[in-house]
Design a protein around this motif. Sequence first.
Motif, PDB file in Angstrom:
ATOM      1  N   ALA A 243      -0.376   2.478 -12.454  1.00 11.19           N
ATOM      2  CA  ALA A 243      -0.108   1.738 -11.225  1.00 11.19           C
ATOM      3  C   ALA A 243       0.657   2.584 -10.221  1.00 11.19           C
ATOM      4  N   SER A 244       1.519   3.438 -10.723  1.00  7.32           N
ATOM      5  CA  SER A 244       2.253   4.309  -9.815  1.00  7.32           C
ATOM      6  C   SER A 244       1.285   5.213  -9.063  1.00  7.32           C
ATOM      7  N   HIS A 245       0.368   5.758  -9.838  1.00 13.45           N
ATOM      8  CA  HIS A 245      -0.609   6.644  -9.223  1.00 13.45           C
ATOM      9  C   HIS A 245      -1.430   5.876  -8.186  1.00 13.45           C
ATOM     10  N   SER A 246      -1.887   4.742  -8.573  1.00 13.59           N
ATOM     11  CA  SER A 246      -2.740   3.934  -7.705  1.00 13.59           C
ATOM     12  C   SER A 246      -2.000   3.555  -6.417  1.00 13.59           C
ATOM     13  N   ASN A 247      -0.782   3.097  -6.560  1.00 15.97           N
ATOM     14  CA  ASN A 247       0.015   2.731  -5.381  1.00 15.97           C
ATOM     15  C   ASN A 247       0.269   3.949  -4.484  1.00 15.97           C
ATOM     16  N   MET A 248       0.550   5.069  -5.127  1.00 15.92           N
ATOM     17  CA  MET A 248       0.835   6.277  -4.358  1.00 15.92           C
ATOM     18  C   MET A 248      -0.402   6.696  -3.566  1.00 15.92           C
ATOM     19  N   MET A 249      -1.543   6.578  -4.200  1.00 13.43           N
ATOM     20  CA  MET A 249      -2.788   6.927  -3.508  1.00 13.43           C
ATOM     21  C   MET A 249      -2.988   6.023  -2.291  1.00 13.43           C
ATOM     22  N   ALA A 250      -2.616   4.759  -2.468  1.00 16.11           N
ATOM     23  CA  ALA A 250      -2.768   3.823  -1.353  1.00 16.11           C
ATOM     24  C   ALA A 250      -1.880   4.234  -0.184  1.00 16.11           C
ATOM     25  N   LEU A 251      -0.665   4.635  -0.513  1.00 15.92           N
ATOM     26  CA  LEU A 251       0.246   5.058   0.555  1.00 15.92           C
ATOM     27  C   LEU A 251      -0.276   6.317   1.257  1.00 15.92           C
ATOM     28  N   GLU A 252      -0.820   7.209   0.451  1.00 13.54           N
ATOM     29  CA  GLU A 252      -1.363   8.432   1.034  1.00 13.54           C
ATOM     30  C   GLU A 252      -2.552   8.108   1.944  1.00 13.54           C
ATOM     31  N   LEU A 253      -3.387   7.196   1.456  1.00 15.26           N
ATOM     32  CA  LEU A 253      -4.545   6.795   2.253  1.00 15.26           C
ATOM     33  C   LEU A 253      -4.087   6.113   3.545  1.00 15.26           C
ATOM     34  N   GLU A 254      -3.076   5.268   3.403  1.00 14.44           N
ATOM     35  CA  GLU A 254      -2.539   4.610   4.593  1.00 14.44           C
ATOM     36  C   GLU A 254      -2.069   5.631   5.622  1.00 14.44           C
ATOM     37  N   LYS A 255      -1.313   6.601   5.124  1.00 15.39           N
ATOM     38  CA  LYS A 255      -0.747   7.613   6.014  1.00 15.39           C
ATOM     39  C   LYS A 255      -1.846   8.321   6.804  1.00 15.39           C
ATOM     40  N   ARG A 256      -2.890   8.679   6.083  1.00  9.88           N
ATOM     41  CA  ARG A 256      -3.981   9.401   6.745  1.00  9.88           C
ATOM     42  C   ARG A 256      -4.743   8.502   7.725  1.00  9.88           C
ATOM     43  N   ILE A 257      -4.933   7.279   7.335  1.00  8.63           N
ATOM     44  CA  ILE A 257      -5.682   6.378   8.219  1.00  8.63           C
ATOM     45  C   ILE A 257      -4.885   6.079   9.486  1.00  8.63           C
TER      46      ILE A 257
ATOM     47  N   THR B  51      -7.049   0.202  12.815  1.00  7.04           N
ATOM     48  CA  THR B  51      -5.784  -0.517  12.685  1.00  7.04           C
ATOM     49  C   THR B  51      -5.575  -0.993  11.262  1.00  7.04           C
ATOM     50  N   ILE B  52      -4.421  -0.741  10.729  1.00  2.05           N
ATOM     51  CA  ILE B  52      -4.084  -1.283   9.399  1.00  2.05           C
ATOM     52  C   ILE B  52      -3.424  -2.635   9.608  1.00  2.05           C
ATOM     53  N   THR B  53      -3.914  -3.645   8.906  1.00  2.00           N
ATOM     54  CA  THR B  53      -3.544  -5.028   9.236  1.00  2.00           C
ATOM     55  C   THR B  53      -2.527  -5.652   8.290  1.00  2.00           C
ATOM     56  N   GLN B  54      -2.293  -5.030   7.162  1.00  2.00           N
ATOM     57  CA  GLN B  54      -1.338  -5.573   6.206  1.00  2.00           C
ATOM     58  C   GLN B  54      -0.381  -4.477   5.761  1.00  2.00           C
ATOM     59  N   LYS B  55       0.810  -4.889   5.367  1.00  2.01           N
ATOM     60  CA  LYS B  55       1.708  -3.929   4.748  1.00  2.01           C
ATOM     61  C   LYS B  55       1.051  -3.365   3.494  1.00  2.01           C
ATOM     62  N   VAL B  56       1.170  -2.074   3.299  1.00  2.00           N
ATOM     63  CA  VAL B  56       0.606  -1.481   2.085  1.00  2.00           C
ATOM     64  C   VAL B  56       1.719  -1.430   1.042  1.00  2.00           C
ATOM     65  N   GLU B  57       1.725  -2.415   0.184  1.00  2.10           N
ATOM     66  CA  GLU B  57       2.803  -2.512  -0.809  1.00  2.10           C
ATOM     67  C   GLU B  57       2.311  -2.303  -2.240  1.00  2.10           C
ATOM     68  N   SER B  58       1.010  -2.322  -2.416  1.00  2.63           N
ATOM     69  CA  SER B  58       0.502  -2.043  -3.766  1.00  2.63           C
ATOM     70  C   SER B  58      -0.686  -1.087  -3.629  1.00  2.63           C
ATOM     71  N   ASN B  59      -1.876  -1.484  -4.079  1.00  2.00           N
ATOM     72  CA  ASN B  59      -2.987  -0.522  -4.031  1.00  2.00           C
ATOM     73  C   ASN B  59      -4.142  -0.976  -3.142  1.00  2.00           C
ATOM     74  N   GLY B  60      -3.834  -1.849  -2.197  1.00  2.00           N
ATOM     75  CA  GLY B  60      -4.886  -2.268  -1.274  1.00  2.00           C
ATOM     76  C   GLY B  60      -4.527  -1.923   0.157  1.00  2.00           C
ATOM     77  N   ILE B  61      -5.536  -1.523   0.911  1.00  7.66           N
ATOM     78  CA  ILE B  61      -5.337  -1.230   2.332  1.00  7.66           C
ATOM     79  C   ILE B  61      -6.349  -2.052   3.116  1.00  7.66           C
ATOM     80  N   PHE B  62      -5.872  -2.772   4.121  1.00  5.61           N
ATOM     81  CA  PHE B  62      -6.762  -3.576   4.960  1.00  5.61           C
ATOM     82  C   PHE B  62      -6.785  -2.953   6.339  1.00  5.61           C
ATOM     83  N   LEU B  63      -7.972  -2.720   6.830  1.00  8.00           N
ATOM     84  CA  LEU B  63      -8.053  -2.046   8.128  1.00  8.00           C
ATOM     85  C   LEU B  63      -9.171  -2.611   8.977  1.00  8.00           C
ATOM     86  N   ILE B  64      -8.964  -2.528  10.273  1.00  6.60           N
ATOM     87  CA  ILE B  64     -10.006  -2.887  11.219  1.00  6.60           C
ATOM     88  C   ILE B  64     -10.584  -1.607  11.793  1.00  6.60           C
ATOM     89  N   MET B  65     -11.915  -1.526  11.682  1.00  3.72           N
ATOM     90  CA  MET B  65     -12.582  -0.372  12.296  1.00  3.72           C
ATOM     91  C   MET B  65     -13.886  -0.891  12.905  1.00  3.72           C
TER      92      MET B  65
END
Lengths: 349, 349, 349, 349
Positions: free
Chosen positions: A262-276, A283-297
Amino acid sequence: MSDQKLKRGFASDNNSGVHPAVMEEIMRVNHGHTVGYGSDPFTARAVKLLRKELGEDSEVSFVFTGTAANVLGLAGVTRSWNSVITASSAHIEEDECGAPEKFTGCKVLTVDTPDGKLRPDLLRRHMHGFGFEHHSQPAVISISQSTEMGTVYSVNEIRELAAFAHDNSMLLHMDGARLANAAVSLGLPFRAFTTDAGVDVLSFGGTKNGMMYGEAVCFLKPGLAEGFKYLRKQGMQLASKMRFIAAQYIAYLNNELWKECASHSNMMALELEKRIRMIKGVTITQKVESNGIFLIMPEDVADRLSREYFFYPWNEELSEYRLMTSWDTASDDIIQFADRLSVMMSEHR
Amino acid sequence: MSDQKLKRGFASDNNSGVHPAVMEEIMRVNHGHTVGYGSDPFTARAVKLLRKELGEDSEVSFVFTGTAANVLGLAGVTRSWNSVITASSAHIEEDECGAPEKFTGCKVLTVDTPDGKLRPDLLRRHMHGFGFEHHSQPAVISISQSTEMGTVYSVNEIRELAAFAHDNSMLLHMDGARLANAAVSLGLPFRAFTTDAGVDVLSFGGTKNGMMYGEAVCFLKPGLAEGFKYLRKQGMQLASKMRFIAAQYIAYLNNELWKECASHSNMMALELEKRIRMIKGVTITQKVESNGIFLIMPEDVADRLSREYFFYPWNEELSEYRLMTSWDTASDDIIQFADRLSVMMSEHR
Amino acid sequence: MSDQKLKRGFASDNNSGVHPAVMEEIMRVNHGHTVGYGSDPFTARAVKLLRKELGEDSEVSFVFTGTAANVLGLAGVTRSWNSVITASSAHIEEDECGAPEKFTGCKVLTVDTPDGKLRPDLLRRHMHGFGFEHHSQPAVISISQSTEMGTVYSVNEIRELAAFAHDNSMLLHMDGARLANAAVSLGLPFRAFTTDAGVDVLSFGGTKNGMMYGEAVCFLKPGLAEGFKYLRKQGMQLASKMRFIAAQYIAYLNNELWKECASHSNMMALELEKRIRMIKGVTITQKVESNGIFLIMPEDVADRLSREYFFYPWNEELSEYRLMTSWDTASDDIIQFADRLSVMMSEHR
Amino acid sequence: MSDQKLKRGFASDNNSGVHPAVMEEIMRVNHGHTVGYGSDPFTARAVKLLRKELGEDSEVSFVFTGTAANVLGLAGVTRSWNSVITASSAHIEEDECGAPEKFTGCKVLTVDTPDGKLRPDLLRRHMHGFGFEHHSQPAVISISQSTEMGTVYSVNEIRELAAFAHDNSMLLHMDGARLANAAVSLGLPFRAFTTDAGVDVLSFGGTKNGMMYGEAVCFLKPGLAEGFKYLRKQGMQLASKMRFIAAQYIAYLNNELWKECASHSNMMALELEKRIRMIKGVTITQKVESNGIFLIMPEDVADRLSREYFFYPWNEELSEYRLMTSWDTASDDIIQFADRLSVMMSEHR
């Protein structure tokens, strides 16, 4: 996208496979005969490990799927005339094809919430009709931790909901399909935000975090769910070769494999968020607090991108999409995906 | 008997583990990402293999347990006001904790049968009330192949039941938890005594014959079970990481692993039968046609024996017991068990 | 208020008794023997009268209660994996203690609406997930005519909803517990705003308008609800002495008794509205289009008033109350009630 | 036979109409407004009268039909994983279209019995699997008094069954659709063979003995059926204008109307039996202890006779038929029927 390629995508954390340590434990228990249906020593061990996490009073039973864990957990503490209150975005409302209603007979009541999280004030609209026979009797508040929107309840938020539930003679149920991601996000042991925070019934999942199949229904206080063993069997969720579910939990809880994944998964999400976040027009629409990222494109960008990576639309009207990272997501996956998105966005303008 | 010893007993064919070839295939599919919930190429391949066995028109869906396969298969072809007719000894009557009634709403009607097998003349008592709204409408006849008594229907017996069912506008359902043992016993391909014999709905099992988990609900004729995919999800039986069930079926059907396992298991049963028949004072009560042996022995002998080997009482009033062989039963297991029984019998007198 | 006084209040249109013409017809059919369970000539006549109102293709079945009419009507056209979409204020959502979920297995989805009426644009949030097995499949839109808020759909509004439903391969269900009040309000025959407006399934009630018990489930198009007779029996709604329900419908439809009763009731509501509007400090919150009036008054006034007249709170947070007139409400009841309210309001200030 | 003629036949005791005293009480309560759903003074009075008969601890709730009374009574004391054991000929098995299974989720287990009566030794075959999660847990024994075969349990027989049930931690349920006929047959007050004999749950019927509709679910011991009021509503059995069911029970219990009606009905059955016994070639197959007569006559005679009188075949293979007398059966009906049968029999030879 061709299924055959088996490229790592961001569709769901259950598109990934089984962690090698889980597989190894499955193989380890595969020798000789052992009693079926959960009376074996492996199941006893797995239950013990879960009790260590959740408290000695917790009653733990394995089932096959997250839907089953939710439905049977709820069935254990309700009668057919009850209602269960949850978020409009909850798995039990949106993604279980009516299994809770069919099996429990209960009404599922919902409230809209912007971030997938319930709060007492949102629930008040359903706090009426107690004792009135025309009205389904509210019995359970059900939350997901982490939520379907990738957000995570704090301990205090859970405590507050538990108090609210108990003050109304109701119980608090937690859908923990992504419990490990929440634990990592909070930096807390499971117990701190489940049993100790007042949760009564818990679906403790692992399939989305490196396991193969199997979930645990956990009644966290004594006396709940009398007769649950019959409910599980009648609910078609009693595994004959239970040792193979048990093995997965043993691997998952030993050496904190759950935390590693889970640490790895969450970290990947944060990294993905950062890049996006660096890509203009997305636009990222939700706080990234676990392993999901919601975005509008833009829809056409999403269409193009989905030919290379598998992921799901979340809200088609808003052109909002969901990306899930997994225990096996690689940094390169993130980099390449963000690059492709970036290129497509620039070509879009 | 201590569970910990993991000595091979005769309690049930699901006390055994997973065949190495099945385990190997599970590992083989465990790499990379693939779409969840059965849209993956492995599931497509497993379905194709099952269709090859059962006919191209068959619709195949994987679920987790034999109980689920039976219940959902029946649910697919019934409405709540129907009844399902079966043997008193059938799994759906005795061993599913009311799951069929709970999920389908149907009545399960039974007939007594000495050998676990139904025959049209036994069914006639329930062939009434058609069109009469006070009465549950008979819709399905359900048989087990091989039966819970270890007996096996001949092709002609199945044909006759199928004709009887169809003449009464009913369907024929087959619980094939031990289908491979029947195929080996009959020396026939699956198709010959299922699809080609008139069976409409089949539970095609493998867990009792070397698999880990997972069963297949097979509708053998087109047009049955519209909407089954929703029923499976609502029935809490949709696996997210379906590829791991698929892998097991691929291993099971490739190179006729099913036949290898069931042949061995049936052969062990015959050997066990032969040895038991030589022991004075012990009576075998059913024909040994697959991998089950039913015997009457003195209760105190059974008690003593059960401290060394795990097995189930079948009919306590008659002091009748059930022994099941498995794909991994060894000749030595047979010899030692028969020896112990023989010794105990001689000491008994 | 003492129950014993039997003073006419405004609690519900089912607090009134049975219209004398209905009672007379009940007595008229009470002689000799007639076949039970609806095969009698009285039932045939009642069905004929209903078909005359609703169209010759309609299939009519009597049940006991409005809840049963709704639930069985919905059960007739759904499978357990479907969902039914309705207003948050609908009887099937608020006042049937989960009977729809328990009996049909379906999910009931709601939308908030200020006046109890649905509109296509309100429904769109639930128009997704078609064909997606994780999601309950939307199958029915259910509206109440007149609504629980006393409002009435126009023919065009119904047509629009029917078209919307049919365009989405769904059906339109109408809860007509107060159908007569709507017919009178619209000045139209039943058929104009049911069958001819595209409604598929109708609960045709009469108990709230002068009958004793009994409601009619009406499938307005051929081919709906195959097997409904079994569903009614299994739903515990098959009357043995059906002639006494039939008699009530005969009385109700003959000589337009329904119109006489509903006209009176609606007129009383308008008169009550007029008088209440003259009282300072009291607000009427909904259009008065049938026989219900919704008003906001100070809580302590409502408390005082409820010691003299029985009526229900609607929204306790808003201090909103509901008054229902009935076929037997007298002008004097209106005058006296309004007077008392007026006095209390003046004393309140 | 033409339905239109309304000639008194022997089809069922529910083909008769409503006793004038019942009708009168219905009219008597029909004035003014009273609270709906059973909170009215008439319902309170009817409940009081029933408690007087059954004991002050009994909890009484009205529903609409005998099927509903049985199903909800059983639902009140079971969980879905239970089983209910009854006679093959019981109404809950043969004549409720699966309503018990659908609503309770329970399995209904049966035993064959020659006279419709259960005895402990017949039940033993189902007394197994307690605590075994694969097996539906036996929870209730259900008997009919009088039985569907017209026979009547003695107090001792009921006591014995109650003791047997309680010894196995089960409850005893009694379907009393024809309870009055049994009371008259035994010459005992209701209480003597219900509450005092150990019965736990009772369906107390009256529709077959002069009432119009409505049955009473009676829990005869405190603490049974917690939440039953919700179950009744969810079961679609809560009458809005409850006073009209209450009125019937008031009439039925006042002045022992039940006794008058059932005495007459039973007496007519005995008279009919006497006359039929004198007809050569016709065999009476059951003891005539209440108001049913079972007889074997040649099929063509039965066909001819059924053109003049409406009655039901019971067992077509045996050419066995059922005749039911009613509270309004006249001596002349008996004489004429027996004469016609006699003539037809003589012409048959």
